[in-house]
Design a protein around this motif. Structure first.
Motif, PDB file in Angstrom:
ATOM      1  N   THR A 129      -1.820   9.707  11.237  1.00 38.53           N
ATOM      2  CA  THR A 129      -3.157  10.272  11.092  1.00 38.53           C
ATOM      3  C   THR A 129      -3.465  10.522   9.626  1.00 38.53           C
ATOM      4  OG1 THR A 129      -4.628  12.095  11.726  1.00 38.53           O
ATOM      5  CG2 THR A 129      -2.314  12.642  11.367  1.00 38.53           C
ATOM      6  N   VAL A 130      -4.744  10.506   9.281  1.00 38.45           N
ATOM      7  CA  VAL A 130      -5.155  10.925   7.931  1.00 38.45           C
ATOM      8  C   VAL A 130      -5.511  12.407   7.935  1.00 38.45           C
ATOM      9  CG1 VAL A 130      -5.949   8.623   7.279  1.00 38.45           C
ATOM     10  CG2 VAL A 130      -7.582  10.229   8.309  1.00 38.45           C
ATOM     11  N   ASP A 131      -5.521  13.014   9.098  1.00 34.61           N
ATOM     12  CA  ASP A 131      -5.834  14.444   9.247  1.00 34.61           C
ATOM     13  C   ASP A 131      -4.554  15.261   9.083  1.00 34.61           C
ATOM     14  OD1 ASP A 131      -6.917  16.885   9.838  1.00 34.61           O
ATOM     15  OD2 ASP A 131      -7.282  16.474  11.962  1.00 34.61           O
ATOM     16  N   ILE A 132      -4.033  15.249   7.839  1.00 37.28           N
ATOM     17  CA  ILE A 132      -2.764  15.935   7.579  1.00 37.28           C
ATOM     18  C   ILE A 132      -2.718  16.413   6.135  1.00 37.28           C
ATOM     19  CG2 ILE A 132      -1.609  13.722   7.047  1.00 37.28           C
ATOM     20  CD1 ILE A 132       0.996  14.947   8.153  1.00 37.28           C
ATOM     21  N   ASP A 133      -2.138  17.568   5.944  1.00 45.81           N
ATOM     22  CA  ASP A 133      -1.879  18.103   4.607  1.00 45.81           C
ATOM     23  C   ASP A 133      -0.404  17.862   4.315  1.00 45.81           C
ATOM     24  OD1 ASP A 133      -1.298  19.600   2.354  1.00 45.81           O
ATOM     25  OD2 ASP A 133      -2.593  21.281   2.912  1.00 45.81           O
ATOM     26  N   PHE A 134      -0.124  16.851   3.484  1.00 44.96           N
ATOM     27  CA  PHE A 134       1.265  16.462   3.242  1.00 44.96           C
ATOM     28  C   PHE A 134       2.077  17.571   2.571  1.00 44.96           C
ATOM     29  CE2 PHE A 134       0.239  11.665   3.307  1.00 44.96           C
ATOM     30  CZ  PHE A 134       0.822  11.507   4.553  1.00 44.96           C
ATOM     31  N   GLU A 135       1.422  18.484   1.893  1.00 42.76           N
ATOM     32  CA  GLU A 135       2.156  19.560   1.214  1.00 42.76           C
ATOM     33  C   GLU A 135       2.635  20.619   2.200  1.00 42.76           C
ATOM     34  OE1 GLU A 135       0.020  21.308  -1.997  1.00 42.76           O
ATOM     35  OE2 GLU A 135       0.296  19.591  -3.334  1.00 42.76           O
ATOM     36  N   LYS A 136       1.886  20.806   3.302  1.00 47.22           N
ATOM     37  CA  LYS A 136       2.185  21.929   4.198  1.00 47.22           C
ATOM     38  C   LYS A 136       2.632  21.513   5.589  1.00 47.22           C
ATOM     39  CE  LYS A 136      -1.322  24.738   1.827  1.00 47.22           C
ATOM     40  NZ  LYS A 136      -2.653  25.384   1.949  1.00 47.22           N
ATOM     41  N   GLU A 137       2.179  20.366   6.060  1.00 46.70           N
ATOM     42  CA  GLU A 137       2.472  19.983   7.440  1.00 46.70           C
ATOM     43  C   GLU A 137       3.552  18.915   7.505  1.00 46.70           C
ATOM     44  OE1 GLU A 137      -1.230  19.627  10.008  1.00 46.70           O
ATOM     45  OE2 GLU A 137      -2.121  19.514   8.008  1.00 46.70           O
ATOM     46  N   PRO A 138       4.417  18.984   8.492  1.00 51.50           N
ATOM     47  CA  PRO A 138       5.455  17.949   8.614  1.00 51.50           C
ATOM     48  C   PRO A 138       4.858  16.616   9.048  1.00 51.50           C
ATOM     49  CG  PRO A 138       5.525  19.434  10.499  1.00 51.50           C
ATOM     50  CD  PRO A 138       4.527  20.019   9.540  1.00 51.50           C
ATOM     51  N   ILE A 139       5.509  15.534   8.599  1.00 52.58           N
ATOM     52  CA  ILE A 139       5.099  14.196   9.022  1.00 52.58           C
ATOM     53  C   ILE A 139       5.559  13.935  10.447  1.00 52.58           C
ATOM     54  CG2 ILE A 139       5.601  11.751   8.628  1.00 52.58           C
ATOM     55  CD1 ILE A 139       5.457  12.248   5.674  1.00 52.58           C
ATOM     56  N   GLY A 140       6.706  14.464  10.791  1.00 53.48           N
ATOM     57  CA  GLY A 140       7.247  14.266  12.127  1.00 53.48           C
ATOM     58  C   GLY A 140       8.562  15.020  12.276  1.00 53.48           C
ATOM     59  N   THR A 141       9.248  14.723  13.356  1.00 50.37           N
ATOM     60  CA  THR A 141      10.517  15.387  13.647  1.00 50.37           C
ATOM     61  C   THR A 141      11.644  14.373  13.513  1.00 50.37           C
ATOM     62  OG1 THR A 141       9.396  16.854  15.199  1.00 50.37           O
ATOM     63  CG2 THR A 141      11.802  16.730  15.343  1.00 50.37           C
ATOM     64  N   GLY A 142      12.697  14.762  12.789  1.00 47.02           N
ATOM     65  CA  GLY A 142      13.824  13.877  12.551  1.00 47.02           C
ATOM     66  C   GLY A 142      14.780  13.834  13.722  1.00 47.02           C
ATOM     67  N   LYS A 143      15.844  13.018  13.580  1.00 43.74           N
ATOM     68  CA  LYS A 143      16.796  12.821  14.672  1.00 43.74           C
ATOM     69  C   LYS A 143      17.577  14.086  15.000  1.00 43.74           C
ATOM     70  CE  LYS A 143      19.793  10.592  11.264  1.00 43.74           C
ATOM     71  NZ  LYS A 143      20.356   9.285  10.858  1.00 43.74           N
ATOM     72  N   ASP A 144      17.641  15.020  14.032  1.00 46.19           N
ATOM     73  CA  ASP A 144      18.350  16.273  14.292  1.00 46.19           C
ATOM     74  C   ASP A 144      17.411  17.363  14.787  1.00 46.19           C
ATOM     75  OD1 ASP A 144      16.900  16.715  12.033  1.00 46.19           O
ATOM     76  OD2 ASP A 144      18.598  17.279  10.746  1.00 46.19           O
ATOM     77  N   GLY A 145      16.168  17.012  15.089  1.00 47.14           N
ATOM     78  CA  GLY A 145      15.217  17.977  15.607  1.00 47.14           C
ATOM     79  C   GLY A 145      14.492  18.782  14.542  1.00 47.14           C
ATOM     80  N   LYS A 146      14.817  18.543  13.280  1.00 47.20           N
ATOM     81  CA  LYS A 146      14.169  19.286  12.196  1.00 47.20           C
ATOM     82  C   LYS A 146      12.888  18.589  11.748  1.00 47.20           C
ATOM     83  CE  LYS A 146      18.399  21.337  10.255  1.00 47.20           C
ATOM     84  NZ  LYS A 146      19.262  21.420   9.052  1.00 47.20           N
ATOM     85  N   SER A 147      11.970  19.402  11.226  1.00 46.31           N
ATOM     86  CA  SER A 147      10.717  18.848  10.711  1.00 46.31           C
ATOM     87  C   SER A 147      10.971  18.096   9.408  1.00 46.31           C
ATOM     88  CB  SER A 147       9.703  19.970  10.462  1.00 46.31           C
ATOM     89  OG  SER A 147       9.314  20.563  11.681  1.00 46.31           O
ATOM     90  N   ILE A 148      10.361  16.937   9.312  1.00 50.56           N
ATOM     91  CA  ILE A 148      10.476  16.112   8.101  1.00 50.56           C
ATOM     92  C   ILE A 148       9.150  16.176   7.345  1.00 50.56           C
ATOM     93  CG2 ILE A 148      10.966  13.821   7.166  1.00 50.56           C
ATOM     94  CD1 ILE A 148      13.305  15.066   8.711  1.00 50.56           C
TER      95      ILE A 148
END
Length: 987
Positions: free
Chosen positions: A656-675
């Motif tokens: 999405t382009v509706d995202i603040d890259f400085e504050k919001e995660p891009i997604g969730t990694g394989k270990d369940g943590k926010s990336i």
């Protein structure tokens, strides 16, 4: 911070105030000029009131008598009309400055026309870009096409450029791509037929300068996310375009001096930069700077290599091929000083979007921009080429980087021989065209001044509908929401508040999927602008690698693609090991061409397309291109953003382009943590290391040694060995255009407009994509109807761009953009208009044909920047075939205005502060434009009164900018003018 000085004359390093200067659009037109500016000139005949090509009268170039007075007093010259024009040529006026360039070990490289030998201190103050114009004028100064007065004008640039003087320019070569190359070769073939019909030598229609044509615009992203994508897409490309490719292959054998680079080789401007660019020519022992005009607006990319180049319309390029010098207004030059160094993580794309916004705001239409300053040493050649490439987006004719040590290093990297590089350096140093930043810099004069500290550049993207609407990355989320709120426009979609959070759920090949406003459905690494730059391409690979390692994956319904600009990119992505990670994220290589950047993005998956259409979703495309005009990238992506290749990968991952890259995660990694964004973004040092180890000279050498050998599909094409083309009346790709069918040797003369209806009523920023789209042919359009009637299946429609060799389709495709906003339709968007006499709502083509059948002329009303975008000659040819006789606009883009003139259409500008609305024009009036019937009574830039049947009348400026353009108009266009001139020169 960036600093902007007011318009005035400024010196590099010292900037005293000066009176403001006015510049007008710089027309790049090949021509024959009137004395004293040229010796092959145009005579007025009092009896016929028409321009006649004639031998040059011998006038003192310093004579105070005005050129018009001389023309009218030269009856003896008119009487010698049938004398062979070539006999007027003389030896070079500046033969005394022809100087030998010695080789270090003895002997000589060749001879050159020496600027220092002129012993004129004004030359040291000239911008480097103007010195290239000067050298060309001196070398071609035969007192025939170019004379001594032209040279003096350029030397005295500091005083003459504000006066809008006209000069000739003869480029060293012409560059074509296949979308614009096919109609150019069609026109040349048609001109040969016209010469033949008029009883003259058809072989006179032959390029006199080297012409390079690169086939790069035809490949579409039909197959993506597949290891087999390149082969599959090329097979489909050849199935669709076999006839076009065969025609181009015929042209490469039928015309001298024409090199055709086969499909699958790369993007024209990257091939030009890495292979075709000479920098310095050595022709028959005469050395001179490389210069080029091209039928693609991004020809300016070569300016990053220190080669002067810019885009022109196809009709102008054809005349240049045939030996006509280009008529141009001596341009102002904006000096753009670069200081400092880019911060860590900031890309060349971020820099170019910043520069584009600055220069668009400053106002550089029709001007050269020349970059200098200590910051130049911090920019790689590829970074410079990225900035130069975007010249059309900031409106300049050229964004020029003089040759320096960085240029020489790049030439060696890309496989140019040591001897060639030594010659280039020796010649440019000797002729004061080389910049050595290790030496004290001499003061140069500029028309205006800008400055940018590279450290102030921040990550950004541009959109959602225009290249110069830059958005800092940190402000993107807020900007997106304001776009949803704003009324429909360049920064608005008018989505009601209560539906902005709408979620469209759908099934994607058996798995649940969803789209929202701002969801990314196309993510494309493409376009000459960025794929020639190893730092951003390898940076994209590093983002993909980090994402893979952390467990992030692009959603499968995002159409991802990678289209390198040359085979070199594939080699260094493979050597670095990063292509593997790009593949894992869906960025498999899909082909070597422009693809998504010119609308060849291919179809979206049916389920995705249905989710967008059924729910009225404002879907987004993110691409590393240079154009994002509405309706260009894909009909279903209403929001289109330009971004660096690494950012394209990041947005694909975010979905999405509706995202603040400085504050919001891009997604969730394989270990369940926010990336987060910072977790996948490579440092400048990381990128530099992989560039250093992966980009090698041998890659360029091996790629380009094989480039003209073609591929099996190209090599299997068989073409007839004839000099005249055998037109197939049943072809839907190549069709003989009607331009010269009824042509005689007598010029048609000037024409006004009487009681014309308004075909279309536009606002601001109507682009050439709106006028003549290059993308898909809509299933209900007049062009589709034409194809279906001839047995072409819908799946074989191909694109408008690929069918530019057929005037029947292109006339039907004129004003066929589905995003066209026509005031007659009061809010409805699309390619229709109102037929005023009946009130019927029709496709534009149908309305135009109804007007023509009734014997009515038509005009177009428009706002500011009419014709911005690609240098598309069909945007002028199409309206001419529809019967449009004039366009009245607030302002025109440079190339498009000259294209209109070249097709015999009258360009008129409203007076400052006025437009259709302020004048109370509805467009439902009938318009009369009363031009004098005698061409000698018309002058460039004169006031013309437009009268309507409602009783309103208003004054416009006639935008024929030179005497030569008046000659074209008198002859019905450039090409009829050239044909008559060539025939007259044989008798």
């Amino acid at each position: 911070m960036y600093k902007v000085a007011s318009l005035g004359l400024f010196r590099a390093h010292h900037h005293p105030p000066s009176p403001a200067l006015r510049f007008r659009s710089l027309p790049s037109i090949p021509h024959l000029r009137s004395p004293p500016s040229s010796s092959r000139s145009l005579a007025f005949s009092r009896s016929s009131c028409s321009f006649l090509p004639r031998p040059r009268a011998r006038f003192d170039w310093r004579s105070p008598i005005g050129p018009r007075a001389r023309i009218r007093s030269s009856s003896t010259v008119i009487q010698r009309f049938d004398r062979k024009m070539a006999t007027a040529a003389t030896e070079n006026v500046f033969k005394d400055v022809l100087t030998s360039l010695p080789k270090p070990g003895g002997g000589e490289y060749g001879k050159y026309y020496s600027l220092p030998a002129l012993n004129d201190p004004r030359i040291d103050r000239l911008p480097y870009s103007i010195r290239i114009l000067l050298e060309s004028a001196i070398r071609n100064c035969d007192d025939f096409q170019v004379n001594k007065n032209d040279v003096e004008k350029i030397i005295d640039w500091e005083n003459t450029s504000p006066k809008l003087v006209e000069i000739p320019f003869k480029p060293a070569r012409v560059l074509l791509q296949d979308f614009t190359g096919v109609p150019a070769v069609v026109d040349l073939a048609c001109m040969r037929d016209a010469m033949n019909r008029l009883g003259s030598d058809s072989n006179k229609i032959n390029p006199l300068v080297p012409v390079d044509l690169v086939i790069d615009h035809s490949v579409q992203v039909d197959v993506a996310r597949s290891e087999n994508a390149v082969q599959a897409n090329m097979e489909l490309e050849f199935q669709r375009n076999k006839e076009r490719f065969g025609f181009l292959k015929w042209g490469s054998t039928a015309f001298r001096n024409m090199l055709v680079v086969p499909p699958g080789s790369g993007i024209v401007h990257q091939v030009n930069l890495e292979y075709l660019g000479r920098v310095v020519f050595n022709t028959d022992g005469i050395l001179y700077p490389d210069s080029v005009v091209g039928t693609d607006s991004h020809t300016t990319m070569i300016d990053g290599l220190g080669v002067a180049g810019w885009g022109v319309g196809g009709i102008e390029a054809e005349a240049a091929m045939l030996g006509q010098p280009m008529s141009m207004v001596l341009p102002g030059v904006v000096g753009f000083k670069l200081t400092g160094k880019l911060r860590n993580g900031v890309t060349a794309t971020d820099l170019v979007l910043t520069v584009t916004q600055m220069l668009r705001k400053h106002g550089v239409v029709g001007k050269f921009v020349e970059f200098y300053g200590e910051g130049m040493g911090e920019l790689s050649l590829a970074d410079r080429a990225t900035i130069a490439n975007m010249s059309p987006e900031y409106g300049a004719t050229m964004g020029f980087f003089p040759v320096d040590h960085v240029t020489l290093q790049y030439l060696k990297l890309t496989g140019r021989s040591d001897e060639t590089v030594s010659l280039i350096e020796a010649y440019l140093r000797a002729n004061k065209m080389f910049v050595d930043y290790n030496e004290p810099q001499k003061e140069r004069v500029y028309s205006s001044y800008l400055e940018l500290d590279l450290a102030d550049v921040e990550p950004c993207i541009s959109g959602p509908k225009r290249p110069h609407d830059r958005v800092p990355l940190k402000e993107m989320k807020a900007d997106w929401h304001s776009c949803l709120d704003n009324k429909v426009g360049f920064k608005g979609f008018a989505v009601p508040k209560d539906s902005q959070e709408k979620v469209a759920k759908f099934d994607f090949h058996g798995q649940p999927a969803e789209l929202k406003h701002g969801s990314v459905v196309i993510a494309a690494i493409t376009s000459c602008t960025n794929t020639s730059n190893p730092s951003v391409m390898l940076g994209a690979g590093l983002v993909a690698k980090k994402a893979c390692q952390l467990g992030l994956q692009v959603k499968p319904w995002v159409k991802t693609s990678l289209a390198p600009g040359s085979g070199v990119v594939t080699k260094y992505l493979l050597k670095s090991g990063l292509q593997e990670y790009l593949n894992q994220q869906g960025f498999n290589i899909v082909g070597y061409g422009c693809t998504t950047c010119i609308g060849n993005s291919g179809d979206l998956d049916e389920s995705v397309a249905a989710a967008i259409s059924d729910n009225d979703i404002v879907a987004a495309a993110v691409l590393s291109g240079n154009r994002n005009f509405e309706g260009r990238v894909h009909p279903l992506t209403r929001a289109n953003y330009l971004a660096s290749p690494p950012l394209v990968v990041a947005y694909a991952l975010a979905g999405t382009v509706d995202i603040d890259f400085e504050k919001e995660p891009i997604g969730t990694g394989k270990d369940g943590k926010s990336i987060y964004f910072k977790d996948i973004w490579p440092s400048t040092e990381e990128i530099a290391q992989v560039v250093q180890s992966s980009v090698l000279p041998e890659m360029f050498k091996s790629t380009y040694e094989a480039i003209t050998k073609g591929n099996p599909m190209w090599n299997q094409l068989t073409v007839p060995a004839t000099t005249l083309y055998s037109w197939d009346p049943n072809s839907t790709y190549i069709h003989e255009p009607p331009y010269f069918k009824d042509m005689t040797m007598a010029p048609p003369g000037p024409h006004g407009v009487k009681n014309a209806y308004c075909l279309l009523n536009f606002g601001d920023s109507i682009t050439t994509d709106h006028i003549s789209p290059a993308g898909s042919i809509h299933k209900d359009s007049p062009a589709a109807k034409y194809l279906l009637e001839r047995g072409v299946d819908r799946r074989d429609f191909n694109s408008y761009g690929s069918r530019r060799g057929n005037d029947e389709i292109m006339a039907r495709g004129t004003f066929a953009n589905i995003r066209l906003v026509n005031k007659f339709l009061t809010g409805e968007v699309g390619p229709k208009t109102i037929h005023i006499p009946t009130g019927d709502k029709l496709y534009v083509f149908e309305a135009a044909m109804r007007y023509k059948a009734g014997g009515y002329d038509t005009i177009v009303l428009a706002g500011a920047e009419y014709g911005s975008g690609s240098s598309r000659d069909w945007a002028a040819k199409g309206p001419m075939l529809l019967g449009v006789k004039a366009v009245i606009a607030k302002s025109f883009e440079r190339i498009h205005r000259s294209n209109l003139v070249g097709m015999g259409i009258i360009p008129l500008c409203f007076k400052p502060g006025e437009d259709a609305e302020t004048l109370g024009l509805t467009g439902y009036e009938c318009y009369s434009i009363d031009l004098p019937s005698c061409i000698s009574d018309i002058r460039p830039g004169q006031d013309i009164t437009v009268v309507t049947d409602s009783g309103k009348s208003f004054t416009c400026t006639l935008r024929f900018d030179t005497e030569v353009e008046l000659a074209y108009f008198n002859h019905g266009g450039i090409l009829p003018f050239v044909i008559r001139n060539l025939i007259s020169s044989q008798h």
